[in-house]
Write a protein that holds these residues in place. Structure first.
Motif, PDB file in Angstrom:
ATOM      1  N   GLY A 154       0.518  -0.915   0.079  1.00 38.92           N
ATOM      2  CA  GLY A 154      -0.031  -0.024   0.164  1.00 38.92           C
ATOM      3  C   GLY A 154       0.899   1.543  -0.255  1.00 38.92           C
ATOM      4  O   GLY A 154       0.368   2.206  -1.228  1.00 38.92           O
ATOM      5  N   GLY A 155       1.821   1.187   0.542  1.00 40.17           N
ATOM      6  CA  GLY A 155       3.567   2.126   0.673  1.00 40.17           C
ATOM      7  C   GLY A 155       3.927   2.030  -0.361  1.00 40.17           C
ATOM      8  O   GLY A 155       4.010   3.224  -0.970  1.00 40.17           O
ATOM      9  N   VAL A 156       4.712   1.264   0.180  1.00 41.58           N
ATOM     10  CA  VAL A 156       5.925   1.000  -1.232  1.00 41.58           C
ATOM     11  C   VAL A 156       5.816  -0.411  -1.227  1.00 41.58           C
ATOM     12  O   VAL A 156       5.774  -1.583  -0.285  1.00 41.58           O
ATOM     13  CB  VAL A 156       7.453   1.199  -0.515  1.00 41.58           C
ATOM     14  N   TYR A 157       5.593  -0.367  -2.725  1.00 45.84           N
ATOM     15  CA  TYR A 157       6.413  -2.061  -2.896  1.00 45.84           C
ATOM     16  C   TYR A 157       7.803  -2.178  -3.459  1.00 45.84           C
ATOM     17  O   TYR A 157       7.932  -1.705  -4.838  1.00 45.84           O
ATOM     18  CB  TYR A 157       5.391  -2.343  -3.931  1.00 45.84           C
ATOM     19  N   MET A 158       7.789  -3.215  -2.997  1.00 41.84           N
ATOM     20  CA  MET A 158      10.187  -2.989  -3.597  1.00 41.84           C
ATOM     21  C   MET A 158       9.895  -5.032  -4.734  1.00 41.84           C
ATOM     22  O   MET A 158       9.900  -5.183  -3.692  1.00 41.84           O
ATOM     23  CB  MET A 158      10.720  -3.667  -2.158  1.00 41.84           C
ATOM     24  N   GLU A 159      10.142  -4.590  -5.457  1.00 40.36           N
ATOM     25  CA  GLU A 159      10.336  -5.837  -6.056  1.00 40.36           C
ATOM     26  C   GLU A 159      11.667  -6.627  -6.052  1.00 40.36           C
ATOM     27  O   GLU A 159      11.733  -7.310  -6.226  1.00 40.36           O
ATOM     28  CB  GLU A 159      10.149  -5.018  -7.838  1.00 40.36           C
ATOM     29  N   LYS A 160      12.988  -4.879  -6.333  1.00 38.02           N
ATOM     30  CA  LYS A 160      14.084  -5.851  -6.559  1.00 38.02           C
ATOM     31  C   LYS A 160      14.840  -4.552  -6.456  1.00 38.02           C
ATOM     32  O   LYS A 160      14.298  -3.402  -6.483  1.00 38.02           O
ATOM     33  CB  LYS A 160      14.439  -6.529  -7.397  1.00 38.02           C
ATOM     34  N   GLY A 161      16.074  -4.380  -5.575  1.00 39.13           N
ATOM     35  CA  GLY A 161      16.518  -3.234  -5.735  1.00 39.13           C
ATOM     36  C   GLY A 161      16.940  -2.926  -4.340  1.00 39.13           C
ATOM     37  O   GLY A 161      16.752  -3.885  -3.173  1.00 39.13           O
ATOM     38  N   THR A 162      17.319  -1.246  -3.840  1.00 38.80           N
ATOM     39  CA  THR A 162      17.693  -0.970  -2.699  1.00 38.80           C
ATOM     40  C   THR A 162      16.775   0.104  -2.260  1.00 38.80           C
ATOM     41  O   THR A 162      15.794   0.827  -2.595  1.00 38.80           O
ATOM     42  CB  THR A 162      18.515  -0.376  -2.268  1.00 38.80           C
TER      43      THR A 162
END
Length: 185
Positions: A154-162
């Motif tokens: 809902g706030g942040v979606y991290m698929e890949k990375g930093t």
């Protein structure tokens, strides 16, 4: 913004629509820099329509750099369609960088798919998202698509990375769709 720098010291990029593709309000490409300061805002923009997916309702960063300083805001933007659009506020892709400083905020954005506020994707190179000082990602939402199997982050979606959070930065009061994961991150 491509091969240059756009400095936004005030004003609003508001109520723009794109029925597919990327970045209804702002699109930042490789070697491009978009820098928001003071009370500058990107608000009320919408990407995606019907069955056409869109990415980055407010800002789409494709291998470029997006910085927010002071009280700059990305708010009330939408990535919406029946099959699923991502990154209601900001979508970062292909080794792009998104930095938030001071009291910068990503607030009240909505995505059908993942990342109501911020979506950090990978396509080729890892992307980076950094929050500093009192920056906030607050009150963003994912709604889920017709099959109900999306709507994460809902706030942040991290698929890949930093993703780096520093100082008093916060991700709070965000919401996911039913049967989804990560109201905050």
């Amino acid at each position: 913004v491509k091969n240059g720098t756009f400095n936004m010291y005030g004003g609003t990029i508001k109520n723009n629509k794109s029925y597919g593709g990327s970045g209804a309000g702002v699109y930042v490409e490789k070697n491009g820099n978009f820098i928001m300061k003071n009370t500058a805002s990107v608000t009320g923009n919408m990407i995606g329509y019907g069955s056409t997916a869109g990415y980055g309702g407010g800002v789409y960063v494709n291998a470029g750099t997006f910085e927010m300083h002071n009280n700059a805001s990305v708010k009330d933007n939408t990535a919406n369609n029946s099959s699923g659009s991502s990154g209601g506020g900001v979508y970062v892709n292909s080794g792009g960088t998104f930095e938030m400083h001071n009291n910068a905020s990503v607030t009240g954005n909505t995505a059908t798919n993942n990342g109501g506020g911020v979506y950090v994707s990978v396509s080729g190179k890892d992307s980076k998202f950094e929050m500093n000082d009192d920056a906030s990602v607050t009150g963003n939402t994912t709604t889920g698509n017709q099959t109900g199997d999306t709507g994460n982050g809902g706030g942040v979606y991290m698929e890949k990375g930093t993703f780096d959070m520093n100082g008093n930065a916060s991700v709070k009061n965000n919401e996911t769709a039913a049967k989804s994961y990560g109201g905050g991150v």
